[in-house]
Design an enzyme around this catalytic site. Structure first.
Site, mmCIF file in Angstrom:
data_model
loop_
_atom_site.group_PDB
_atom_site.id
_atom_site.type_symbol
_atom_site.label_atom_id
_atom_site.label_comp_id
_atom_site.label_asym_id
_atom_site.label_seq_id
_atom_site.Cartn_x
_atom_site.Cartn_y
_atom_site.Cartn_z
ATOM 1 N N ARG A 92 -9.912 0.106 8.406
ATOM 2 C CA ARG A 92 -9.545 -1.305 8.538
ATOM 3 C C ARG A 92 -10.401 -2.065 9.529
ATOM 4 O O ARG A 92 -10.004 -3.160 9.965
ATOM 5 C CB ARG A 92 -8.054 -1.500 8.789
ATOM 6 N N ARG A 134 11.128 -0.810 10.985
ATOM 7 C CA ARG A 134 10.035 -0.435 11.870
ATOM 8 C C ARG A 134 9.971 -1.351 13.090
ATOM 9 O O ARG A 134 10.231 -2.547 12.984
ATOM 10 C CB ARG A 134 8.697 -0.527 11.093
ATOM 11 N N ARG A 183 -0.099 -9.030 13.412
ATOM 12 C CA ARG A 183 -0.745 -8.070 12.504
ATOM 13 C C ARG A 183 -1.513 -8.800 11.396
ATOM 14 O O ARG A 183 -2.589 -8.367 10.992
ATOM 15 C CB ARG A 183 0.307 -7.134 11.895
ATOM 16 N N ARG A 185 11.737 -5.218 5.116
ATOM 17 C CA ARG A 185 11.449 -3.809 4.777
ATOM 18 C C ARG A 185 12.413 -2.861 5.491
ATOM 19 O O ARG A 185 12.775 -3.066 6.635
ATOM 20 C CB ARG A 185 10.016 -3.459 5.180
ATOM 21 N N LYS A 221 0.839 -1.211 0.000
ATOM 22 C CA LYS A 221 0.000 0.000 0.000
ATOM 23 C C LYS A 221 0.870 1.256 0.000
ATOM 24 O O LYS A 221 0.683 2.147 -0.822
ATOM 25 C CB LYS A 221 -0.933 0.006 1.231
#
Ligand code: AP5
Ligand code: MG
Ligand code: ZN
Length: 218
Positions: free
Chosen positions: A88, A160, A171, A127, A13
């Site tokens: 969400r 992160r 998650r 990431r 996203k």
């Protein structure tokens, strides 16, 4: 254009949003980015949000909804926007619908970025994000030219706090339980458009552009 980017954690996203907002000149509204900025600034909102984010849980609906509602009244959203990571939950989607009805600004479309579960763990644990400009990289799939340095601004790349294996698993679980039902919710409204998010970053982008180009003047 008033667009929602929907998809599981790691679907891409943020990666696609970075490119789309440049192409269509839209404000990028990412609730995750808003919370991370609040945490960095040490505000009360940041303190509240961090507790949930570190556990891989969702921040309570009332808190998120009031932030987005306020954001959607700012003047830069008059020509449209790209929502990333909101809504969400069903309660958030319903609150957004009510708000947009009041403003008489219906959604243009909801883009669902579809990626298989197995792929997401590798994407999230690899990431890296720029501290300076927020650009997103991946150590294997989208590496920066120089390790740990942003190609765009020279900033430092970091991982992160919620990209650890345990938190990522939580998650994904939360996504299935609370966010995935929104696919059917928007399908019923006839505004859902799914794209195959397992392709290369540029291919996913082209597929989204093909869909959005139809709405360029709306
Ligand atoms: P948020 O920041 O929104 O995180 P998320 O939804 O978990 O999504 P991500 O940002 O992890 O994934 P992404 O889809 O943006 O993927 P990306 O492009 O980075 O939310 C964080 C937390 O904040 C939540 O857990 C919650 O606590 C709270 N929160 C936020 N919004 C909320 C709300 N509305 N309600 C309640 N709580 C909320 O890509 C991932 C990686 O894959 C990158 O390394 C990238 O380079 C790579 N990649 C991207 N595309 C491809 C591709 N096509 N091929 C290969 N690699 C790719
Ligand atoms: Mg993101
Ligand atoms: Zn940068």
């Amino acid at each position: 254009m008033r667009i929602i980017l929907l998809g599981p954690p790691g679907a891409g996203k943020g990666t696609q949003a970075e490119r789309l907002v440049k192409k269509y000149n839209l404000p990028h509204i990412s609730t995750g980015d808003i919370f991370r900025a609040a945490i960095k600034a040490g505000t009360e909102l940041g303190k509240q949000a961090k507790e949930y984010m570190d556990r891989g849980e969702l921040v309570p609906d009332d808190l998120v909804v009031s932030i987005v509602k306020a954001r959607l009244t700012e003047p830069d959203t008059a020509g449209g926007y790209l929502l990333d990571g909101f809504p969400r939950t069903k309660a958030q989607a319903e609150a957004l619908d009510t708000s947009l009805q009041e403003l008489n600004t219906p959604l243009t479309g909801v883009i669902n970025i579809d990626v298989a579960q197995e792929e997401l763990l590798e994407r999230l644990t690899g990431r890296r994000v720029c501290r300076g400009c927020g650009a997103t990289y991946h150590i294997k799939f989208n590496p920066s030219t120089v390790r740990s340095v942003c190609d765009k601004c020279g900033g430092e790349l970091y991982q992160r706090d919620d990209d650890t294996i345990e938190t990522v698993k939580q998650r994904l679980e939360v996504y299935h339980r609370q966010t995935e039902p929104l696919i059917a919710y928007y399908q019923q409204q006839g505004i859902l458009h799914s794209v195959d998010g397992a392709q290369e970053i540029d291919e996913v982008f082209q597929e989204i552009v093909q869909f959005l180009d139809k709405f360029v003047n709306s």
